[in-house]
Design a protein around this motif. Sequence first.
Motif, PDB file in Angstrom:
ATOM      1  N   PRO A   1       0.834  -1.206   0.000  1.00 43.71           N
ATOM      2  CA  PRO A   1       0.000   0.000   0.000  1.00 43.71           C
ATOM      3  C   PRO A   1       0.867   1.254   0.000  1.00 43.71           C
ATOM      4  CG  PRO A   1      -0.895  -1.617   1.523  1.00 43.71           C
ATOM      5  CD  PRO A   1       0.427  -2.162   1.065  1.00 43.71           C
ATOM      6  N   CYS A   2       0.529   2.185  -0.842  1.00 42.68           N
ATOM      7  CA  CYS A   2       1.381   3.370  -1.006  1.00 42.68           C
ATOM      8  C   CYS A   2       1.509   4.179   0.280  1.00 42.68           C
ATOM      9  CB  CYS A   2       0.842   4.239  -2.151  1.00 42.68           C
ATOM     10  SG  CYS A   2       0.953   3.428  -3.776  1.00 42.68           S
ATOM     11  N   ALA A   3       0.494   4.109   1.151  1.00 48.40           N
ATOM     12  CA  ALA A   3       0.568   4.834   2.417  1.00 48.40           C
ATOM     13  C   ALA A   3       1.578   4.209   3.369  1.00 48.40           C
ATOM     14  CB  ALA A   3      -0.808   4.878   3.070  1.00 48.40           C
ATOM     15  N   GLU A   4       2.031   2.981   3.066  1.00 48.78           N
ATOM     16  CA  GLU A   4       2.955   2.275   3.952  1.00 48.78           C
ATOM     17  C   GLU A   4       4.374   2.181   3.374  1.00 48.78           C
ATOM     18  OE1 GLU A   4       1.365  -1.487   5.199  1.00 48.78           O
ATOM     19  OE2 GLU A   4      -0.696  -0.743   5.167  1.00 48.78           O
ATOM     20  N   VAL A   5       4.669   2.975   2.338  1.00 47.68           N
ATOM     21  CA  VAL A   5       5.980   2.885   1.688  1.00 47.68           C
ATOM     22  C   VAL A   5       7.101   3.120   2.696  1.00 47.68           C
ATOM     23  CG1 VAL A   5       7.525   4.069   0.080  1.00 47.68           C
ATOM     24  CG2 VAL A   5       5.220   3.458  -0.626  1.00 47.68           C
ATOM     25  N   PHE A   6       8.112   2.270   2.623  1.00 44.44           N
ATOM     26  CA  PHE A   6       9.259   2.338   3.520  1.00 44.44           C
ATOM     27  C   PHE A   6      10.472   1.787   2.779  1.00 44.44           C
ATOM     28  CE2 PHE A   6      12.158   0.136   6.373  1.00 44.44           C
ATOM     29  CZ  PHE A   6      12.398   1.091   7.350  1.00 44.44           C
ATOM     30  N   PRO A   7      11.627   2.479   2.788  1.00 43.76           N
ATOM     31  CA  PRO A   7      11.859   3.848   3.255  1.00 43.76           C
ATOM     32  C   PRO A   7      11.512   4.832   2.140  1.00 43.76           C
ATOM     33  CG  PRO A   7      13.907   2.872   2.529  1.00 43.76           C
ATOM     34  CD  PRO A   7      12.848   1.820   2.324  1.00 43.76           C
ATOM     35  N   ALA A   8      12.162   6.006   2.128  1.00 41.77           N
ATOM     36  CA  ALA A   8      11.939   6.990   1.068  1.00 41.77           C
ATOM     37  C   ALA A   8      12.642   6.546  -0.214  1.00 41.77           C
ATOM     38  CB  ALA A   8      12.471   8.358   1.511  1.00 41.77           C
ATOM     39  N   PHE A   9      11.947   6.663  -1.359  1.00 40.19           N
ATOM     40  CA  PHE A   9      12.503   6.309  -2.666  1.00 40.19           C
ATOM     41  C   PHE A   9      12.678   7.578  -3.509  1.00 40.19           C
ATOM     42  CE2 PHE A   9      11.040   2.266  -1.277  1.00 40.19           C
ATOM     43  CZ  PHE A   9      11.702   1.296  -2.000  1.00 40.19           C
ATOM     44  N   SER A  10      13.687   7.570  -4.363  1.00 46.67           N
ATOM     45  CA  SER A  10      13.888   8.700  -5.266  1.00 46.67           C
ATOM     46  C   SER A  10      14.569   8.206  -6.544  1.00 46.67           C
ATOM     47  CB  SER A  10      14.732   9.798  -4.609  1.00 46.67           C
ATOM     48  OG  SER A  10      16.015   9.315  -4.275  1.00 46.67           O
ATOM     49  N   LEU A  11      14.488   9.028  -7.590  1.00 48.01           N
ATOM     50  CA  LEU A  11      15.153   8.748  -8.866  1.00 48.01           C
ATOM     51  C   LEU A  11      16.369   9.654  -8.994  1.00 48.01           C
ATOM     52  CD1 LEU A  11      12.196   8.467 -11.425  1.00 48.01           C
ATOM     53  CD2 LEU A  11      13.609   6.607 -10.533  1.00 48.01           C
ATOM     54  N   GLU A  12      17.503   9.051  -9.361  1.00 48.10           N
ATOM     55  CA  GLU A  12      18.727   9.806  -9.597  1.00 48.10           C
ATOM     56  C   GLU A  12      19.203   9.525 -11.014  1.00 48.10           C
ATOM     57  OE1 GLU A  12      21.578   8.761  -6.636  1.00 48.10           O
ATOM     58  OE2 GLU A  12      20.419   9.624  -4.971  1.00 48.10           O
ATOM     59  N   ARG A  13      19.528  10.579 -11.758  1.00 53.87           N
ATOM     60  CA  ARG A  13      19.980  10.421 -13.125  1.00 53.87           C
ATOM     61  C   ARG A  13      21.465  10.063 -13.167  1.00 53.87           C
ATOM     62  NH1 ARG A  13      17.422  12.902 -17.437  1.00 53.87           N
ATOM     63  NH2 ARG A  13      16.610  14.531 -16.052  1.00 53.87           N
ATOM     64  N   LEU A  14      21.799   9.047 -13.982  1.00 55.64           N
ATOM     65  CA  LEU A  14      23.182   8.643 -14.192  1.00 55.64           C
ATOM     66  C   LEU A  14      23.595   8.980 -15.625  1.00 55.64           C
ATOM     67  CD1 LEU A  14      22.994   5.117 -12.504  1.00 55.64           C
ATOM     68  CD2 LEU A  14      23.768   7.250 -11.464  1.00 55.64           C
ATOM     69  N   ASP A  15      24.778   8.571 -16.032  1.00 56.04           N
ATOM     70  CA  ASP A  15      25.228   8.799 -17.398  1.00 56.04           C
ATOM     71  C   ASP A  15      24.581   7.802 -18.355  1.00 56.04           C
ATOM     72  OD1 ASP A  15      26.893  10.844 -16.516  1.00 56.04           O
ATOM     73  OD2 ASP A  15      28.601   9.476 -16.205  1.00 56.04           O
ATOM     74  N   ASP A  16      24.691   8.096 -19.643  1.00 54.27           N
ATOM     75  CA  ASP A  16      24.255   7.183 -20.709  1.00 54.27           C
ATOM     76  C   ASP A  16      22.766   6.859 -20.643  1.00 54.27           C
ATOM     77  OD1 ASP A  16      26.918   7.022 -21.644  1.00 54.27           O
ATOM     78  OD2 ASP A  16      27.360   5.426 -20.198  1.00 54.27           O
ATOM     79  N   GLY A  17      21.969   7.801 -20.160  1.00 52.89           N
ATOM     80  CA  GLY A  17      20.528   7.599 -20.136  1.00 52.89           C
ATOM     81  C   GLY A  17      20.042   6.622 -19.084  1.00 52.89           C
ATOM     82  N   LEU A  18      20.878   6.296 -18.103  1.00 56.76           N
ATOM     83  CA  LEU A  18      20.502   5.354 -17.056  1.00 56.76           C
ATOM     84  C   LEU A  18      20.066   6.090 -15.792  1.00 56.76           C
ATOM     85  CD1 LEU A  18      23.425   2.796 -17.487  1.00 56.76           C
ATOM     86  CD2 LEU A  18      21.073   2.586 -18.323  1.00 56.76           C
ATOM     87  N   TRP A  19      19.340   5.348 -14.948  1.00 58.08           N
ATOM     88  CA  TRP A  19      18.794   5.917 -13.712  1.00 58.08           C
ATOM     89  C   TRP A  19      19.099   5.001 -12.542  1.00 58.08           C
ATOM     90  CZ3 TRP A  19      15.938  10.554 -13.439  1.00 58.08           C
ATOM     91  CH2 TRP A  19      15.678  11.157 -14.668  1.00 58.08           C
ATOM     92  N   ARG A  20      19.087   5.581 -11.363  1.00 58.87           N
ATOM     93  CA  ARG A  20      19.253   4.830 -10.124  1.00 58.87           C
ATOM     94  C   ARG A  20      18.001   5.023  -9.270  1.00 58.87           C
ATOM     95  NH1 ARG A  20      24.452   6.433  -7.022  1.00 58.87           N
ATOM     96  NH2 ARG A  20      25.354   4.757  -8.276  1.00 58.87           N
ATOM     97  N   ILE A  21      17.523   3.920  -8.694  1.00 60.10           N
ATOM     98  CA  ILE A  21      16.418   3.988  -7.729  1.00 60.10           C
ATOM     99  C   ILE A  21      17.055   4.036  -6.346  1.00 60.10           C
ATOM    100  CG2 ILE A  21      14.347   2.868  -6.830  1.00 60.10           C
ATOM    101  CD1 ILE A  21      14.045   1.478  -9.533  1.00 60.10           C
TER     102      ILE A  21
END
Length: 361
Positions: A238-258
């Motif tokens: 359930p989205c109200a119970e998300v643990f811990p905090a998540f974010s998107l970080e941009r990397l090189d070559d069009g890649l991303w980090r969660i």
Amino acid sequence: MADADRAPDPRRARNAREFIAELQALKDWSRLTYRELAARADALGEVLPRSTVANMLGRATLPREELVAVFVRACGVGPAELTVWLAVRKDLATRATEPDGAVDAATATPSEEGEPGPASGSSSAPSSPSAEAAEAAEPAPPAEADPPAEPGPRRSRLPMLGAALGLTVVVAAAAVLAWRTHDDGDDRSDASGSVAASSGSPAPEPGKYRIRAVHSSLCLSERPAVDKKSIAWVYQAPCAEVFPAFSLERLDDGLWRIATLHPSEGPGCSGIMGQSKAEGAWLGDDYCESRGAAEEFRLEAVDRPAEGFRLRPAHTDLCLGLPDGTTRRWAHVVQLPCRSGAPGQVFRFDPVDSGAKGRTE
């Protein structure tokens, strides 16, 4: 638990039989009975039937990766050591396939052999005297076949003509997809404010999000750890119970980090544990830069079966998803073959203004 002793090292195993022997040695080291292993797995949020353990230790072929992970965790092994166990199993499974495509029957996993259970007449891994004493009050449950494993990676066995026909189909499909991308490709948000996209749309901006599976409206989340040795697997919850905090970080070559921010463990990253390339391998949270390309992702905008993004691990180019499009809460997020229109493989990003709200207890 014999914490004063060092757990067995699986890197000594040269084939499946020796790997099974190391698993038996690990059980002996843990001093846990079949019943206690099942109870410990249940406390960790996993399922490990006693009969499944008995069957695994009595066979002569490699167990499924997921079963090894649950068993090793239940024995009390920490995340770093678990990565070694999974890496050794992966190496043995890879070496089981000879250059001519033949499979070594003594090392192949059940899915590779096409048999869910042990081969007739296979010998069991020996049990040490300490294990026999520990199990004296509880006879081993009858062995039974493990639940059907996810199908393994497909191997091409077609002649060159079949390959050419397949290439023609792929080219035709690519042409259709290219035509579709000429349609309206503007970013847009749904009524909840989550970032959606049509095919060909740019990725969302870096920032804090709840990552929501479109088919279930559940969000990526860990479970608060039962103990410090627990691996932080990623589930849909359930989205109200998300643990811990998540974010998107941009990397090189069009890649991303969660990226994650744990209230006690600090920064982390989500990725495929053990850098596994197997279909069905689980997503987990660990320290960043501990799994290479297995914690880097491509975001692919899609509009089928709903508008959103596929999350594709860079080391396999498979897709994160929920098996069979399950909507069950606390189902594992895994990597699967990407399939157009498949439920459970499309995600949206719900922006979080001041940091994702995660439980800190």
